[in-house]
Design an enzyme around this catalytic site. Structure first.
Site, PDB file in Angstrom:
ATOM      1  N   ASN A   1       2.590  -5.306 -13.092  1.00  0.00           N
ATOM      2  CA  ASN A   1       3.813  -4.913 -12.385  1.00  0.00           C
ATOM      3  C   ASN A   1       4.947  -5.921 -12.546  1.00  0.00           C
ATOM      4  O   ASN A   1       5.872  -5.939 -11.751  1.00  0.00           O
ATOM      5  CB  ASN A   1       3.526  -4.611 -10.905  1.00  0.00           C
ATOM      6  CG  ASN A   1       2.862  -5.756 -10.180  1.00  0.00           C
ATOM      7  OD1 ASN A   1       2.782  -6.858 -10.721  1.00  0.00           O
ATOM      8  ND2 ASN A   1       2.394  -5.518  -8.981  1.00  0.00           N
TER       9      ASN A   1
ATOM     10  N   ARG B   1       7.107 -14.700  -2.698  1.00  0.00           N
ATOM     11  CA  ARG B   1       6.314 -14.710  -1.471  1.00  0.00           C
ATOM     12  C   ARG B   1       7.194 -15.223  -0.335  1.00  0.00           C
ATOM     13  O   ARG B   1       7.975 -16.166  -0.520  1.00  0.00           O
ATOM     14  CB  ARG B   1       5.072 -15.606  -1.603  1.00  0.00           C
ATOM     15  CG  ARG B   1       3.926 -15.023  -2.428  1.00  0.00           C
ATOM     16  CD  ARG B   1       3.289 -13.765  -1.804  1.00  0.00           C
ATOM     17  NE  ARG B   1       2.208 -13.203  -2.599  1.00  0.00           N
ATOM     18  CZ  ARG B   1       2.365 -12.214  -3.493  1.00  0.00           C
ATOM     19  NH1 ARG B   1       3.544 -11.672  -3.714  1.00  0.00           N
ATOM     20  NH2 ARG B   1       1.316 -11.756  -4.152  1.00  0.00           N
TER      21      ARG B   1
ATOM     22  N   GLN C   1       2.668 -10.443   6.631  1.00  0.00           N
ATOM     23  CA  GLN C   1       2.834  -9.038   6.266  1.00  0.00           C
ATOM     24  C   GLN C   1       1.714  -8.224   6.877  1.00  0.00           C
ATOM     25  O   GLN C   1       0.569  -8.653   6.797  1.00  0.00           O
ATOM     26  CB  GLN C   1       2.803  -8.883   4.738  1.00  0.00           C
ATOM     27  CG  GLN C   1       4.063  -9.382   4.114  1.00  0.00           C
ATOM     28  CD  GLN C   1       4.172  -9.132   2.617  1.00  0.00           C
ATOM     29  OE1 GLN C   1       5.085  -9.613   1.993  1.00  0.00           O
ATOM     30  NE2 GLN C   1       3.260  -8.404   2.029  1.00  0.00           N
TER      31      GLN C   1
ATOM     32  N   HIS D   1       7.137  -4.821   1.459  1.00  0.00           N
ATOM     33  CA  HIS D   1       6.632  -5.305   0.158  1.00  0.00           C
ATOM     34  C   HIS D   1       6.356  -4.109  -0.754  1.00  0.00           C
ATOM     35  O   HIS D   1       5.325  -3.461  -0.659  1.00  0.00           O
ATOM     36  CB  HIS D   1       5.360  -6.116   0.382  1.00  0.00           C
ATOM     37  CG  HIS D   1       4.997  -6.968  -0.802  1.00  0.00           C
ATOM     38  ND1 HIS D   1       4.046  -7.943  -0.747  1.00  0.00           N
ATOM     39  CD2 HIS D   1       5.480  -6.999  -2.069  1.00  0.00           C
ATOM     40  CE1 HIS D   1       3.944  -8.536  -1.931  1.00  0.00           C
ATOM     41  NE2 HIS D   1       4.808  -7.968  -2.752  1.00  0.00           N
TER      42      HIS D   1
END
Lengths: 418, 418
Positions: free
Chosen positions: A186, A324, A353, A372
């Site tokens: 990704n 992050r 998260q 995210h």
């Protein structure tokens, strides 16, 4: 399936990988060698400890020794009604990477859940007898040292995506586990998303959108702080696969491109990309109109952008962070946005998260945040689901993974996590 | 000051310019010649009519005959409190392109206003004795045939930006007026903005942002329709300066790039940009995942995307339109978004402008709209303010403008408006 063009995250060699960057910290090859030896030593010690305590040897936890029926646990986000809306939406609990039939037809057990927190969660229940745990950075199953201790059968931790900081990598290495991710799956998704966020901030998109939905029309209220990207200075902190893909996409915009990393790119590639190397992070940062974070979260990058470092950035700087959340000091970012020292902040990563309802980044001015999401587009899901399936196939056959996928192998951490 | 690299909007030659495109309509050089002759003839007729009616000759309205003190009227948007927030915010009433002192020190009169609609507005009051009217596409002063008739002293209409469809160009040509714009001043601004909008739609940005500000976290609700741009087919309708700059910026994204225009690009440029020519609009459109509108508003492009044409687009198509709102059938776009046939629509142009509070595009699903902003970034304002000043300087000296700036000259319309 097309993976990224850069190929720097090889594990096996102790030479320096250009994937991540530490500010003011240069690892020499000699240091890397020494570190690798130290890690191997500590891994052997841990193996001995485990051997004596559980009568298992490192071989029972080693990838190459696996055989027979396995229990595989997947931790994904739930999609509810959205699961059926797209046949390629593979990365959710309901669609379970599209590998259920394939696994079960071979006699393996496959449990999937989104319930991953606290001592009574579903993940915790399956830890003791799981052979493989698959999770994603988007809804991370945190694999702590404590959980690793309880996981007597565990051999393999797979990240469906990139970024394995949800695993206590040192504990995993000490326990002889293999950790691997679908490197490259990704990177394009994240790089595209970063460029979108740069443009959203530079061009001041959101105030215009807010005017539209609230029935207003006030061009001046947008234009007074809307700019072109052309001619601005963009610096990336870290220039691994994603950073390079971003720079390549930025090239036709006519910006001044800078990058900080542990090592300089190959001169030919650097020239082709058109970016200048900045050896010292704190020398680069004050030059940047836009700072993009492209470094993994490690002990060295945690809290890297604290109050002091943010104060040294150009007034009105725009920051994009899809790396992050914990690389930033949360409150320092919120304060910088409130004072106007930071002109805009956009990213899809938070700590923790999911972000709690009262996370200050939800309410700070000039933010363009999302949950995210950048690495879990439908295209990315197809790639990382295929990559996980390939690695499971290797695992069942006792074969090696592609070298660049390893994060922990034979007690040793990949260079970017050392 | 860096202007765009493409240079196709020259006025003087009767050859075909690649700036705009008409569907199913090819103008041959012979037709263009015939049209130019016809326009010149009608301009001469109009001149004779004016001469007899007002005893002025075309020379008194011609650029080259100008001399003495002039009255210049500027129509811009008001910036209120924002005017002082940025010293480079030149394109508003308060800062008046930054040319007030320069004009007044030479004895010229300079009136600026945002009040431009209806018979009692400020603009109407100054029409009869204005020599020059400057306005912008962002807050257009509409210069109708009726207003041109009343404007006995008028010689020059300047657009601070690009796109002069707010002027009745035929009436201006018939009256011997010169119309010019700052060609190239904001093409980069608009092209960047288009790429931002493509990414916002493809990657499904806004639902994620809405979750953040409303305290939610639901990755699945975004991901099920979030994609990478890589590998998708993007087609531009019209491939003049802005279309080409967009394609150049899209190149590293690894898309399949198509363009429809009246003529094919030079093969070397086409190869460098990496886009394929589509002679027939309706053959190109069903191939596109993303359609971008880059054609000026003319009699031929008005309502080009009506219900029938939209129905022929790929289901879930994404549309970006920073060209002009009236190229679309407003209700057909809203209906397409509501039914899901259009997967997303983003742009900064509306009809009319400012968009009324009940404009359906404000409330349709999957829109990412803003007020008309893309060409009025601070960078663009600096360029078009400088360009207007340069042309006024030429005008005072009786010198020609750069050829590519002319929209109407000596009774003849620039090719893209014919």
């Amino acid at each position: 399936m097309t993976y990224a063009i850069c190929n720097s995250k090889t594990f096996s060699s102790p030479t320096i990988s250009p994937v991540c960057s530490y500010p003011n910290f240069q690892i020499t090859p000699a240091m890397a060698m020494a570190m690798a030896t130290a890690i191997k030593r500590s891994a052997s010690a841990a193996t001995r400890a485990i051997s004596s305590a559980t009568s298992s040897s490192i071989l029972t936890r080693d990838l190459h020794a696996s055989s027979g029926k396995k229990k595989i646990v997947g931790v994904f986000y739930k999609a509810h009604e959205y699961a059926k809306m797209n046949p390629n939406f593979l990365g959710c609990v309901e669609n379970a990477l599209g590998i259920r039939n394939w696994l079960e037809s071979q006699g393996h057990e496959y449990v999937v859940t989104d319930d991953k927190e606290g001592p009574d969660c579903e993940l915790e229940k399956h830890i003791p007898d799981a052979h493989v745990i698959i999770t994603t950075p988007f809804h991370p199953g945190y694999i702590t040292a404590e959980r690793i201790k309880k996981a007597k059968n565990l051999q393999l931790l797979l990240t469906a995506g990139i970024g394995s900081d949800h695993v206590d990598l040192k504990a995993a290495a000490d326990a002889g586990l293999t950790v691997a991710e679908v490197t490259g799956s990704n990177v394009v998704s994240v790089a595209e998303d970063e460029l979108m966020r740069i443009l959203i901030l530079v061009r001041n998109f959101l105030p215009g959108y807010h005017q539209v939905i609230s029935g207003d029309w006030n061009v001046a209220g947008i234009a007074y702080r809307a700019y072109d990207l052309e001619g601005k200075t963009v610096g990336t902190v870290g220039c691994g696969r994603i950073g390079r893909l971003l720079l390549q996409r930025l090239k036709p915009f006519g910006c001044n491109l800078l990058y900080h990393d542990r090592i300089k790119m190959d001169p030919e590639l650097e020239n082709q990309i058109g970016a200048s190397f900045e050896e010292d992070l704190d020398t680069m940062l004050p030059k940047c109109d836009i700072v993009v974070i492209n470094t993994p979260l490690t002990e060295k990058t945690k809290g890297l952008f604290d109050k002091e470092r943010i104060a040294k950035l150009k007034k009105g700087v725009l920051i994009v962070n899809n790396a992050r959340g914990a690389i930033m000091d949360t409150q320092a970012v919120a304060d910088g946005c409130s004072s106007g020292h930071i002109g805009g902040y956009s990213g899809d990563v938070w700590y923790p998260q999911p972000a709690p309802k009262d996370h200050p980044w939800r309410y700070m001015p000039n933010q363009a945040m999302t949950p995210h999401i950048s690495g879990t587009t439908i295209d990315a899901q197809l790639r990382y689901a295929a990559g996980v399936k390939d690695m499971l196939e290797n695992y069942f056959k006792g074969e090696d993974f592609p070298a660049q996928h390893y994060i922990v192998k034979e007690g040793e951490l990949a260079s970017q996590y050392r």
